[in-house]
Scaffold this active site. Structure first.
Site, PDB file in Angstrom:
ATOM      1  N   ASP A  15      51.612  25.960  41.572  1.00 24.73           N
ATOM      2  CA  ASP A  15      51.769  27.207  42.336  1.00 24.73           C
ATOM      3  C   ASP A  15      53.085  27.170  43.106  1.00 24.73           C
ATOM      4  O   ASP A  15      53.277  26.310  43.979  1.00 24.73           O
ATOM      5  CB  ASP A  15      50.605  27.379  43.319  1.00 24.73           C
ATOM      6  CG  ASP A  15      49.305  27.730  42.617  1.00 24.73           C
ATOM      7  OD1 ASP A  15      49.325  27.952  41.385  1.00 24.73           O
ATOM      8  OD2 ASP A  15      48.271  27.783  43.316  1.00 24.73           O
ATOM      9  N   ASP A 246      45.402  32.790  54.350  1.00 25.46           N
ATOM     10  CA  ASP A 246      45.886  32.822  52.957  1.00 25.46           C
ATOM     11  C   ASP A 246      44.666  32.866  52.050  1.00 25.46           C
ATOM     12  O   ASP A 246      43.860  31.932  52.046  1.00 25.46           O
ATOM     13  CB  ASP A 246      46.737  31.566  52.698  1.00 25.46           C
ATOM     14  CG  ASP A 246      47.316  31.521  51.284  1.00 25.46           C
ATOM     15  OD1 ASP A 246      46.993  32.405  50.461  1.00 25.46           O
ATOM     16  OD2 ASP A 246      48.078  30.576  51.007  1.00 25.46           O
ATOM     17  N   ASP A 252      38.181  31.017  43.662  1.00 30.07           N
ATOM     18  CA  ASP A 252      37.899  29.826  42.848  1.00 30.07           C
ATOM     19  C   ASP A 252      36.961  28.882  43.597  1.00 30.07           C
ATOM     20  O   ASP A 252      36.052  28.292  42.994  1.00 30.07           O
ATOM     21  CB  ASP A 252      39.204  29.088  42.516  1.00 30.07           C
ATOM     22  CG  ASP A 252      40.222  29.994  41.842  1.00 30.07           C
ATOM     23  OD1 ASP A 252      39.800  30.932  41.136  1.00 30.07           O
ATOM     24  OD2 ASP A 252      41.432  29.788  42.065  1.00 30.07           O
TER      25      ASP A 252
HETATM   26  O1  RIB Z   1      43.101  31.901  41.979  1.00 28.38           O
HETATM   27  C1  RIB Z   1      44.289  31.350  42.478  1.00 28.38           C
HETATM   28  C2  RIB Z   1      45.063  30.715  41.376  1.00 28.38           C
HETATM   29  O2  RIB Z   1      45.440  31.708  40.452  1.00 28.38           O
HETATM   30  C3  RIB Z   1      46.352  30.053  41.794  1.00 28.38           C
HETATM   31  O3  RIB Z   1      46.183  28.719  42.144  1.00 28.38           O
HETATM   32  C4  RIB Z   1      47.262  30.281  40.598  1.00 28.38           C
HETATM   33  O4  RIB Z   1      47.620  29.118  39.941  1.00 28.38           O
HETATM   34  C5  RIB Z   1      46.509  31.217  39.684  1.00 28.38           C
HETATM   35  O5  RIB Z   1      45.919  30.548  38.637  1.00 28.38           O
END
Ligand code: RIB
Length: 304
Positions: A15, A246, A252
């Site tokens: 990232d 943030d 995720d």
């Molecule tokens: O959901 C966040 C993620 O989306 C980030 O870490 C980036 O790499 C994208 O995959």
């Protein structure tokens, strides 16, 4: 990797993050903060989030034989994730270009790199681990055909969780939808799967998605929590109140926590209450993986 709580089949990205006061419009240039490079990718993020919570977690992914790949592998191992199924080489590690604005919202562009090479054959090669995992989780930063193969290898007896992010250009195959238990989407992904602007309340969208064929559905609502729907439940789960710094990767973390708790035998509602606590904690610090909580760092559940 055999018999883990959660096997994540998915992406790993470096990232590249820049903070901005506000994101630029078309043709506009804005200045941002110094560049930060973090381990990320929706698959790798889920694996780290679950491991940090205490789940026995493994990752099936592909990274490049480069510095970004080594950064990602080191982050997985530091969190305790089993990386024996992470493949190395063939293309450069995937990269995500991320801007985070002053309200903590993000915009992301992913260049898939090695993620695009994670193949159905790679899933077949890991078939024993796929079938032995309590829960298998996938997203769509890897080829759709690889997700289809994951569902086939897992078979009808396995528990499969999908976050269709980014949403596919066309429809999700019926066999993938039918395997999802649950299908986890944010409002943007819900709109993409339902087509156009479906309108109505989150409850209507959850039920609309359920009618597409998954066994259960979770619609995440950011600070407002989540809507869960299945054969025996349709309920709104509230999120604890926190101050967002943030939001990158919070979805995720939510998905990983939910998948893990479902694998422990919790109900969809109860797992979603826990996942909301994890997602809330994840927005209170910068970055994706760097923001993921241990169990002792979770805020209390919101009042129902
Ligand atoms: O959901 C966040 C993620 O989306 C980030 O870490 C980036 O790499 C994208 O995959």
């Amino acid at each position: 990797m055999d018999g883990c709580d959660l096997l994540v089949v998915g992406s790993a990205n470096a990232d590249l993050v820049v903070g901005v006061e506000r994101r630029p419009g078309p043709g506009e240039t804005v200045l941002g903060s110094p560049l930060a490079v973090h381990p990320g990718g929706k698959g790798a993020n889920q694996a780290v989030a679950a491991a940090r919570l205490g789940a026995r977690t493994a990752l099936l992914a592909r990274v490049g034989d480069d510095d970004h790949g080594r950064l990602l592998l080191a982050a997985q191992r530091a969190a305790g994730v089993d990386t024996s199924a992470v493949l190395v080489g063939g293309a450069a590690t995937g990269v995500a270009l991320i801007t985070v604005d002053s309200s903590g919202d993000n915009g992301i562009v992913v260049s898939p790199g090695a993620n695009a090479l994670l193949s159905p054959a790679d899933v077949r090669a890991a078939a024993g681990a796929v079938r032995a995992a309590r829960v298998v989780s996938a997203q769509l930063e890897i080829p759709l055909e690889t997700v289809v193969e994951t569902v086939r290898v897992l078979g009808p007896g396995g528990r499969f969780v999908l976050n269709p992010s980014p949403p596919p250009a066309g429809r999700l195959p019926a066999e993938v939808l039918a395997a999802c238990d649950p299908l986890i989407v944010n409002e943007h992904e819900a709109r993409a799967l339902l087509g156009g602007d479906p309108g109505g309340e989150p409850r209507d969208r959850a039920l609309g998605l359920l009618s597409l064929g998954p066994r259960s559905v979770v619609v995440t609502l950011g600070a407002l929590g989540a809507m869960v729907a299945g054969a025996a439940v349709c309920a709104r789960i509230r999120s604890p109140r926190v101050t967002a710094v943030d939001t990158t990767g919070a979805g995720d973390a939510f998905t990983a926590a939910l998948a893990w708790r479902l694998g422990l035998g919790e109900s969809l509602e109860s797992a979603a209450v826990y996942a909301c606590r994890v997602g809330a904690a994840a927005v209170t610090a910068r970055g994706a993986q760097s923001s993921y909580p241990t169990p002792g760092e979770l805020p209390p559940a919101a009042d129902r």
